[in-house]
Scaffold this active site. Structure first.
Site, PDB file in Angstrom:
ATOM      1  N   LYS A 151      57.108 -25.223  -8.273  1.00  0.00           N
ATOM      2  CA  LYS A 151      58.034 -25.485  -7.162  1.00  0.00           C
ATOM      3  C   LYS A 151      57.820 -24.508  -6.007  1.00  0.00           C
ATOM      4  CE  LYS A 151      61.846 -24.892  -9.587  1.00  0.00           C
ATOM      5  NZ  LYS A 151      61.254 -24.413 -10.859  1.00  0.00           N
ATOM      6  N   ARG A 207      70.904 -25.634 -10.427  1.00  0.00           N
ATOM      7  CA  ARG A 207      70.367 -25.537 -11.785  1.00  0.00           C
ATOM      8  C   ARG A 207      71.395 -25.950 -12.824  1.00  0.00           C
ATOM      9  NH1 ARG A 207      66.187 -21.348 -10.528  1.00  0.00           N
ATOM     10  NH2 ARG A 207      65.036 -20.798 -12.393  1.00  0.00           N
ATOM     11  N   ARG A 219      51.115 -15.935 -14.323  1.00  0.00           N
ATOM     12  CA  ARG A 219      51.629 -15.798 -12.952  1.00  0.00           C
ATOM     13  C   ARG A 219      51.663 -14.340 -12.503  1.00  0.00           C
ATOM     14  NH1 ARG A 219      56.702 -19.619 -11.657  1.00  0.00           N
ATOM     15  NH2 ARG A 219      57.891 -18.055 -12.778  1.00  0.00           N
ATOM     16  N   ARG A 221      56.167 -10.632 -13.239  1.00  0.00           N
ATOM     17  CA  ARG A 221      57.628 -10.550 -13.293  1.00  0.00           C
ATOM     18  C   ARG A 221      58.091 -10.245 -14.711  1.00  0.00           C
ATOM     19  NH1 ARG A 221      59.650 -16.026 -10.604  1.00  0.00           N
ATOM     20  NH2 ARG A 221      61.193 -15.738 -12.231  1.00  0.00           N
ATOM     21  N   ARG A 269      64.055 -19.101 -21.095  1.00  0.00           N
ATOM     22  CA  ARG A 269      64.266 -19.786 -19.817  1.00  0.00           C
ATOM     23  C   ARG A 269      63.991 -21.286 -19.948  1.00  0.00           C
ATOM     24  NH1 ARG A 269      60.542 -16.771 -15.914  1.00  0.00           N
ATOM     25  NH2 ARG A 269      61.440 -18.073 -14.294  1.00  0.00           N
TER      26      ARG A 269
HETATM   27  P1  AMP Z   1      63.294 -18.413 -10.530  1.00  0.00           P
HETATM   28  O1  AMP Z   1      62.534 -17.455  -9.686  1.00  0.00           O
HETATM   29  O2  AMP Z   1      63.762 -19.627  -9.775  1.00  0.00           O
HETATM   30  O3  AMP Z   1      62.585 -18.765 -11.802  1.00  0.00           O
HETATM   31  O4  AMP Z   1      64.650 -17.653 -10.977  1.00  0.00           O
HETATM   32  C1  AMP Z   1      64.612 -16.453 -11.718  1.00  0.00           C
HETATM   33  C2  AMP Z   1      65.951 -16.207 -12.388  1.00  0.00           C
HETATM   34  O5  AMP Z   1      66.975 -16.092 -11.395  1.00  0.00           O
HETATM   35  C3  AMP Z   1      66.438 -17.323 -13.314  1.00  0.00           C
HETATM   36  O6  AMP Z   1      65.885 -17.229 -14.616  1.00  0.00           O
HETATM   37  C4  AMP Z   1      67.943 -17.088 -13.295  1.00  0.00           C
HETATM   38  O7  AMP Z   1      68.310 -15.977 -14.102  1.00  0.00           O
HETATM   39  C5  AMP Z   1      68.176 -16.689 -11.842  1.00  0.00           C
HETATM   40  N1  AMP Z   1      68.447 -17.887 -10.997  1.00  0.00           N
HETATM   41  C6  AMP Z   1      67.680 -18.390 -10.001  1.00  0.00           C
HETATM   42  N2  AMP Z   1      68.236 -19.474  -9.459  1.00  0.00           N
HETATM   43  C7  AMP Z   1      69.391 -19.681 -10.143  1.00  0.00           C
HETATM   44  C8  AMP Z   1      70.410 -20.657 -10.071  1.00  0.00           C
HETATM   45  N3  AMP Z   1      70.354 -21.682  -9.185  1.00  0.00           N
HETATM   46  N4  AMP Z   1      71.458 -20.558 -10.938  1.00  0.00           N
HETATM   47  C9  AMP Z   1      71.532 -19.552 -11.822  1.00  0.00           C
HETATM   48  N5  AMP Z   1      70.606 -18.601 -11.956  1.00  0.00           N
HETATM   49  C10 AMP Z   1      69.530 -18.658 -11.118  1.00  0.00           C
END
Ligand code: AMP
Length: 215
Positions: free
Chosen positions: A13, A88, A127, A160, A171
Site C-alpha cells: 500500500k 483498520r 522491508r 522496523r 499483525r
Molecule cells: P503500518 O505502518 O500501517 O503497518 O502501521 C504500523 C502500526 O501502527 C500498526 O501495526 C498499528 O499498531 C498502528 N496503526 C497504524 N494505522 C492504524 C490504524 N488505522 N488503527 C490502529 N492502529 C494503527
C-alpha cells in the site's frame, strides 16, 4: 481523487501510495507513519501508541480517528487524499464516513490489495525504511542503489521493530480479525475495487491507474 487503500501489512500500500502522490500530487496519509513520527518525538500520544505498536496490536480507535480528522482538514487535501492504513476497524470506517460527510466529501474508491496473507511474511522481513525521509525499500523486490542507504536523501536504512517475524505474525492475525471485515463493509457500499497485490510494482500501479481513471 479520494482513495482508501485496504490490505494487510506488506501488501504494498505504501509503495503504491507514494507513486500516486509523486504523479498526481495528492497527499498520502499513512497513519502508521504519523504514529511512528509521534513515537520518535515522544509525544504523550506517541508514548501511548508505542505500547500497542510494539506488540503488533492496533492503536485505539479514538487516537487514530483524531489524528486522521485533523490531517484531512489540512489545505493539501482539497484535491484529494490517499488513506494508507486507515480505516483498520469497522468503528474507524464509521468515523471516517461521518467526518467526510461533515466536510462534504466522499470516498471515490476503496482499493483492496488482494493477497494471500501466508506469502506476506517473506515480503515483510525484507522491508527496510529510511530513518530520515521514511521512504520504503525491499532488499529483493525494491532495493536501494547502494545497500543500506536511501536513494532519495542518503539516510540510513533500518528494519522496523514491528517487521520482525514474531510481531508480523500477530499483525497478520490482527488484520484478519479486525480489518478484513472492511472488505464486506465497503463491498456492500459498492466502493470496493481489487488489485492483485502480488504483481510487480509497475503492474500493480497500472491496475490502480485504470481504477482511478487516469492511466
Ligand atoms: P503500518 O505502518 O500501517 O503497518 O502501521 C504500523 C502500526 O501502527 C500498526 O501495526 C498499528 O499498531 C498502528 N496503526 C497504524 N494505522 C492504524 C490504524 N488505522 N488503527 C490502529 N492502529 C494503527
Amino acid at each position: 481523487m479520494n482513495l482508501v487503500f485496504l490490505g494487510p501489512p506488506g501488501a504494498g500500500k505504501g509503495t503504491q501510495a507514494a507513486l500516486l502522490t509523486k504523479q498526481y500530487g495528492v497527499p498520502q496519509i499513512s497513519t502508521g507513519e504519523m504514529l511512528r513520527s509521534a513515537v520518535q518525538q515522544q509525544t504523550p500520544m506517541g508514548l501511548e501508541a508505542k505500547r500497542h505498536m510494539d506488540s503488533g496490536a492496533l492503536v485505539p480507535d479514538e487516537v487514530v480517528v483524531g489524528i486522521v480528522e485533523e490531517r484531512l482538514a489540512a489545505a493539501d487535501c482539497v484535491n484529494g487524499f490517499i488513506l494508507d492504513g486507515f480505516p483498520r476497524t469497522v468503528a474507524q470506517a464509521d468515523a471516517l464516513s461521518v467526518m467526510l460527510r461533515k466536510s462534504g466529501k466522499e470516498i471515490e474508491h476503496v482499493i483492496l490489495f488482494d493477497v494471500d496473507t501466508s506469502v506476506l511474511l517473506e515480503r515483510i522481513v525484507g522491508r527496510r525504511m529510511c530513518r530520515k525521509c521514511g521512504r520504503g525499500y525491499h532488499v529483493c523486490f525494491d532495493p536501494p542503489l547502494e545497500a543500506g542507504k536511501c536513494d532519495e536523501c542518503g539516510g540510513e536504512l533500518y528494519q522496523r521493530e514491528d517487521d520482525q517475524e514474531s510481531t508480523m505474525r500477530k499483525r497478520l492475525e490482527v488484520y484478519e480479525a479486525q480489518t478484513a471485515p472492511l472488505k464486506a463493509y465497503y463491498s456492500t457500499g459498492g466502493l470496493l475495487r481489487s488489485v492483485d497485490a502480488l504483481g510487480a510494482i509497475q503492474d500493480v500501479y497500472g491496475e490502480i491507474q485504470k481504477i482511478v481513471g487516469r492511466d
